[in-house]
Design a protein around this motif. Sequence first.
Motif, PDB file in Angstrom:
ATOM      1  N   SER A   1       2.449  -0.899 -11.301  1.00  0.00           N
ATOM      2  CA  SER A   1       1.208  -1.523 -10.844  1.00  0.00           C
ATOM      3  C   SER A   1      -0.008  -0.628 -11.048  1.00  0.00           C
ATOM      4  O   SER A   1      -1.145  -1.092 -10.919  1.00  0.00           O
ATOM      5  CB  SER A   1       1.330  -1.897  -9.369  1.00  0.00           C
ATOM      6  OG  SER A   1       1.262  -0.731  -8.574  1.00  0.00           O
ATOM      7  N   MET A   2       0.193   0.643 -11.344  1.00  0.00           N
ATOM      8  CA  MET A   2      -0.927   1.531 -11.659  1.00  0.00           C
ATOM      9  C   MET A   2      -1.064   1.711 -13.175  1.00  0.00           C
ATOM     10  O   MET A   2      -1.878   2.515 -13.630  1.00  0.00           O
ATOM     11  CB  MET A   2      -0.736   2.908 -11.029  1.00  0.00           C
ATOM     12  CG  MET A   2      -0.350   2.895  -9.559  1.00  0.00           C
ATOM     13  SD  MET A   2      -1.647   2.314  -8.437  1.00  0.00           S
ATOM     14  CE  MET A   2      -2.604   3.816  -8.185  1.00  0.00           C
TER      15      MET A   2
ATOM     16  N   ILE B   1      -2.115  -4.775  -8.991  1.00  0.00           N
ATOM     17  CA  ILE B   1      -1.255  -4.596  -7.813  1.00  0.00           C
ATOM     18  C   ILE B   1       0.059  -5.273  -8.156  1.00  0.00           C
ATOM     19  O   ILE B   1       0.094  -6.149  -9.033  1.00  0.00           O
ATOM     20  CB  ILE B   1      -1.942  -5.246  -6.568  1.00  0.00           C
ATOM     21  CG1 ILE B   1      -1.218  -4.883  -5.262  1.00  0.00           C
ATOM     22  CG2 ILE B   1      -2.045  -6.757  -6.724  1.00  0.00           C
ATOM     23  CD1 ILE B   1      -2.000  -5.320  -4.006  1.00  0.00           C
ATOM     24  N   ASP B   2       1.143  -4.875  -7.528  1.00  0.00           N
ATOM     25  CA  ASP B   2       2.370  -5.644  -7.752  1.00  0.00           C
ATOM     26  C   ASP B   2       2.558  -6.640  -6.611  1.00  0.00           C
ATOM     27  O   ASP B   2       2.062  -6.449  -5.502  1.00  0.00           O
ATOM     28  CB  ASP B   2       3.600  -4.754  -7.975  1.00  0.00           C
ATOM     29  CG  ASP B   2       4.081  -4.064  -6.716  1.00  0.00           C
ATOM     30  OD1 ASP B   2       3.245  -3.767  -5.843  1.00  0.00           O
ATOM     31  OD2 ASP B   2       5.295  -3.814  -6.619  1.00  0.00           O
TER      32      ASP B   2
ATOM     33  N   PRO C   1       0.812  -1.213   0.000  1.00  0.00           N
ATOM     34  CA  PRO C   1       0.000   0.000   0.000  1.00  0.00           C
ATOM     35  C   PRO C   1       0.843   1.260   0.000  1.00  0.00           C
ATOM     36  O   PRO C   1       2.043   1.217   0.212  1.00  0.00           O
ATOM     37  CB  PRO C   1      -0.803  -0.083   1.289  1.00  0.00           C
ATOM     38  CG  PRO C   1      -0.074  -1.020   2.155  1.00  0.00           C
ATOM     39  CD  PRO C   1       0.665  -1.945   1.250  1.00  0.00           C
TER      40      PRO C   1
ATOM     41  N   THR D   1       5.215   7.608  -5.350  1.00  0.00           N
ATOM     42  CA  THR D   1       5.384   6.490  -4.427  1.00  0.00           C
ATOM     43  C   THR D   1       6.763   6.574  -3.804  1.00  0.00           C
ATOM     44  O   THR D   1       7.650   7.252  -4.336  1.00  0.00           O
ATOM     45  CB  THR D   1       5.202   5.146  -5.167  1.00  0.00           C
ATOM     46  OG1 THR D   1       5.219   4.082  -4.220  1.00  0.00           O
ATOM     47  CG2 THR D   1       6.309   4.908  -6.191  1.00  0.00           C
TER      48      THR D   1
ATOM     49  N   ASP E   1       6.070  -0.260  -8.301  1.00  0.00           N
ATOM     50  CA  ASP E   1       4.875   0.414  -7.771  1.00  0.00           C
ATOM     51  C   ASP E   1       4.206   1.290  -8.833  1.00  0.00           C
ATOM     52  O   ASP E   1       2.976   1.346  -8.919  1.00  0.00           O
ATOM     53  CB  ASP E   1       5.246   1.291  -6.568  1.00  0.00           C
ATOM     54  CG  ASP E   1       5.206   0.521  -5.262  1.00  0.00           C
ATOM     55  OD1 ASP E   1       4.452  -0.463  -5.177  1.00  0.00           O
ATOM     56  OD2 ASP E   1       5.932   0.916  -4.340  1.00  0.00           O
TER      57      ASP E   1
ATOM     58  N   HIS F   1      -5.196  -8.239  -0.687  1.00  0.00           N
ATOM     59  CA  HIS F   1      -5.306  -6.770  -0.702  1.00  0.00           C
ATOM     60  C   HIS F   1      -6.237  -6.330  -1.829  1.00  0.00           C
ATOM     61  O   HIS F   1      -7.093  -5.462  -1.659  1.00  0.00           O
ATOM     62  CB  HIS F   1      -3.939  -6.108  -0.948  1.00  0.00           C
ATOM     63  CG  HIS F   1      -2.939  -6.324   0.137  1.00  0.00           C
ATOM     64  ND1 HIS F   1      -3.264  -6.367   1.464  1.00  0.00           N
ATOM     65  CD2 HIS F   1      -1.589  -6.501   0.088  1.00  0.00           C
ATOM     66  CE1 HIS F   1      -2.163  -6.566   2.191  1.00  0.00           C
ATOM     67  NE2 HIS F   1      -1.140  -6.650   1.380  1.00  0.00           N
TER      68      HIS F   1
ATOM     69  N   GLY G   1      -3.019   3.842   0.877  1.00  0.00           N
ATOM     70  CA  GLY G   1      -3.609   2.518   0.816  1.00  0.00           C
ATOM     71  C   GLY G   1      -3.471   1.778  -0.495  1.00  0.00           C
ATOM     72  O   GLY G   1      -3.839   0.613  -0.588  1.00  0.00           O
ATOM     73  N   ASP G   2      -2.962   2.418  -1.537  1.00  0.00           N
ATOM     74  CA  ASP G   2      -2.725   1.688  -2.790  1.00  0.00           C
ATOM     75  C   ASP G   2      -1.215   1.683  -3.038  1.00  0.00           C
ATOM     76  O   ASP G   2      -0.440   2.092  -2.187  1.00  0.00           O
ATOM     77  CB  ASP G   2      -3.498   2.330  -3.952  1.00  0.00           C
ATOM     78  CG  ASP G   2      -3.925   1.291  -5.001  1.00  0.00           C
ATOM     79  OD1 ASP G   2      -3.064   0.528  -5.470  1.00  0.00           O
ATOM     80  OD2 ASP G   2      -5.115   1.256  -5.338  1.00  0.00           O
ATOM     81  N   ASP G   3      -0.774   1.168  -4.186  1.00  0.00           N
ATOM     82  CA  ASP G   3       0.668   1.082  -4.424  1.00  0.00           C
ATOM     83  C   ASP G   3       1.308   2.448  -4.576  1.00  0.00           C
ATOM     84  O   ASP G   3       2.433   2.667  -4.151  1.00  0.00           O
ATOM     85  CB  ASP G   3       0.953   0.246  -5.684  1.00  0.00           C
ATOM     86  CG  ASP G   3       0.657  -1.213  -5.442  1.00  0.00           C
ATOM     87  OD1 ASP G   3       1.436  -1.852  -4.737  1.00  0.00           O
ATOM     88  OD2 ASP G   3      -0.366  -1.699  -5.943  1.00  0.00           O
TER      89      ASP G   3
ATOM     90  N   ARG H   1      -6.364  -0.925  -7.042  1.00  0.00           N
ATOM     91  CA  ARG H   1      -6.678  -2.246  -6.498  1.00  0.00           C
ATOM     92  C   ARG H   1      -8.174  -2.507  -6.450  1.00  0.00           C
ATOM     93  O   ARG H   1      -8.600  -3.626  -6.163  1.00  0.00           O
ATOM     94  CB  ARG H   1      -6.160  -2.317  -5.058  1.00  0.00           C
ATOM     95  CG  ARG H   1      -4.693  -2.101  -4.945  1.00  0.00           C
ATOM     96  CD  ARG H   1      -4.284  -2.068  -3.483  1.00  0.00           C
ATOM     97  NE  ARG H   1      -2.841  -1.987  -3.397  1.00  0.00           N
ATOM     98  CZ  ARG H   1      -2.147  -2.175  -2.285  1.00  0.00           C
ATOM     99  NH1 ARG H   1      -2.780  -2.463  -1.169  1.00  0.00           N
ATOM    100  NH2 ARG H   1      -0.846  -2.102  -2.298  1.00  0.00           N
TER     101      ARG H   1
END
Lengths: 378, 378
Positions: free
Chosen positions: B124-125, B261-262, A10, B90, B121, B273, A73-75, B195
Amino acid sequence: MATHGTRGGPAFPLPGGRARVGTRGRPFRRAGGHTSVSGGTAPISKLGEFALIERARTLLGNESDPRVLVGIGDDTAALQPTQGKILLVTCDTQVEGTHFRRDRMSAHDLGRRAAAVNLSDIASMGGAPTFALVSLSLPPDFPLSDFDDLFRGIGDQFRAFSAKVVGGNLASTAGGLVLDITLLGEVAPNQILTRSGARPGDRICVTGSLGASAAGLRAIERFGEAAETFFPELVRAHRLPSPRVLEGQEIARSGIATAMIDVSDGLAADLLHLCDASRVGAVVHMERVPVCRELLPAAERLGESPEILALSGGEDYELLFTARAGPETDETLRQIADACGVALTIIGETVPKEEGTWIVHPDGRRTPLTAQGWNHFR
Amino acid sequence: MATHGTRGGPAFPLPGGRARVGTRGRPFRRAGGHTSVSGGTAPISKLGEFALIERARTLLGNESDPRVLVGIGDDTAALQPTQGKILLVTCDTQVEGTHFRRDRMSAHDLGRRAAAVNLSDIASMGGAPTFALVSLSLPPDFPLSDFDDLFRGIGDQFRAFSAKVVGGNLASTAGGLVLDITLLGEVAPNQILTRSGARPGDRICVTGSLGASAAGLRAIERFGEAAETFFPELVRAHRLPSPRVLEGQEIARSGIATAMIDVSDGLAADLLHLCDASRVGAVVHMERVPVCRELLPAAERLGESPEILALSGGEDYELLFTARAGPETDETLRQIADACGVALTIIGETVPKEEGTWIVHPDGRRTPLTAQGWNHFR
C-alpha cells in the motif's frame, strides 16, 4: 455491520475481529505515580480503536524527527535509514502468565521491561537503537489506566535511549496480554559484534553483576511486597533491568572486542551460545564472577546457591563479551568502565574448542560448564 | 535450575518462563498435502526450544542473501539496507479466537494469511517487501505438525514476493496462539505513496474486486466445509488473500497515483481514512464497485446485501488509490492492469472536503458514505 477478523489499516493497525470477552484479568500491581486519573478503571472497550491509537501516540510523547517520514497512523512507518550503517532488527515478547504476572508487576514496569529487553538485544551487537513497533494483544476488559501506564513505560524506556515508537498493532484477545515489541537499530559496518568472533586466548568479560534478577524474582515469590524492603536492588534488577546500550556501543567502538551477547538465559547458557557460534572453549573463574552485594544474604535466606543464581539465573541483561588479551585491553576496559560508570570484569578466557568449557572453583576444582537455563517447552 | 521469564538470546529468541499448560487447543483444520510425516501429532514441548528454532529455519528454506549479514540465530538480525531507499516497517497480528479459529483454517493457510496481510501493508506504500521477523506465542501442547505447516505457509507466502524471514521470537503461552509478523520493505523516495496525497478531482481506483473475503467468511460460518464447493472463489479470498505487491509497485512507479491504502477494514472505512488524511471528500458510484461473480448468488443465499459486503466487508487486501484525472491516467491504468493481470477500476472521484463523502446509487440517489467497519473493542 460487523466484520470478522478485520485488521485496521493505520500503523497502529487495529484490533482484529470480534472481541470475545475473556476471563477478567487480575489487576496490575499499582506503581506509585503512574495511575492515570483520567483513565481510572474503565476498560479499554469504552474507547474505540482509533481513540486508543491516538491515546497511545500521545502517551508515547514522540518529538518530531526528520528521519521519520511517516509515523503512527499510516499502513506502514517510513524511515530514513542512516547511509552506510547496517540495519539491526530484533523482537521480543512478554506473555502474561509466562513472563509476568499482572499482580506482581505494574503496567508501567511491564512496558519499561519489554522495551529494555529489546534494547539489550540491540546493545549486544554494539548498535544504537532507533525505532520501535509495539504490538499489543489485550482483553477488552483491560483497564484504560493500565493501557496508559503501559505505553508511558514503553515511551519512558525508549526515550532514555533515543528510540522512538513509530507504529505497531492493537488486537483484542480472549487470552492474556501479549506484548511484542520490534526494535530497529543501526551500527557501523566495522563495529558490529556478533556471537561468532571469539578466538582462543581472548578474555571473557561481563558488564555489571549477575544473578540479581533471578534472586529478585525468588524474593518476590517468597516474600511478596516485603521483598522490596529486604532486597531493593534485587527486586529492581528483576523488574527494571538496565539495558547496557551505551556500554555496548563503547565496547564496539573500542575495537578490543571480538564477540558479544547479552545475558538473558544466564551467564552459563549464553557463554555456551557464544562459544558454540565462535567454535571455542572457555574457562570461567567462579570467584571473579561479579554479584551484587545483596545476592549473598538473599541466597542464604532463600536457601539458594549464590553460584547457581549468578551462573544460571537468567534475565540479567548484562553484556558478555570477549576481547583480545593484552595490556591495551585492560586499559581500554578501565576507560569504558569509567566513562559508563559500570563495572567491567574479566571472568575468564577462551580456549581451543577441544579443551571444552569449564568452571574453576575457588578451591581449584574444575567442573564442566553446562547450560542450566530453563527449557521452556519441556 | 529453572529460570522464570527468561528470554533466549538468538534471533529466534526463546520461549519465556515456565510454560503453563493451557487448555488443549482445537486441532487445525487439515490442509491437503501439508501435514508433516515426521512431526505427526507430537506436541512442540517434545522438542527443545533450539530444536524448534532450527526446525523453523529449515522449514522457511531461506537461500543465502548478501544483504543478510546476520540471520536467524544471533541476538538481532543485521541487514544491509539499499542505499538511497526509504525503509518501510509494519507489523500485524493474528490472534486465535479473534482473527481465526483453528478448526476453520489450516496452519499452512494461517501462515500464508499472516504473511499476506503484512505484504499488503508494504504494497500500500508502493514498496518492495524485504525481510520479516516472526513472533509466535503458542501453547506447549501445540502439535509439531501444525508448527511445521505454519512456518511452511509463512515461508511459501514470503518467498513468492522475494521476502525472507531473518529472525523472530518463540514464546509459550497458556492462552491461544498469537502470531505477530513484522515486515520490512523499501521504496524509492520519489515513489512512496501515503494516505495523505489525494487532491480534489482525483480519480478513485481499486485493484481486483471487493466483498469476496467477507462473503467467504459468512459462507464458511453458514455452510462449513461445503462452502468451498458452493463458493470456491469467496472461500479462497477469505483464507488466502492475494497481496497486491507488484500492482502497488507498478502504481507507485507510474507516477499517476497521489495516495494509496490497502482495503483491510472495508472499502468505505479505508476510503474515509484516505479522505481524512488527505483532507478531501469523495463520491463513489456504487454500480462501478467491482465484485466477483460469486458474490451476488452468495449474498442472496446468505441473506446479505451485496452492496454492504462490497463496501464494508473488510479483509479484501486490494489496493485503493487516487490518481490524477486525465487521459494519461486511463492509459496508464490499462497498461498496469495488462502487465499485472488484475482489474483496475475507477469507482469515483475525490471532491473538496466540504462537499463530504457520498455513495451514488444506480437510481441516482446519494447517501452518505460512512465507515461500517467493526469497532473491535466495543
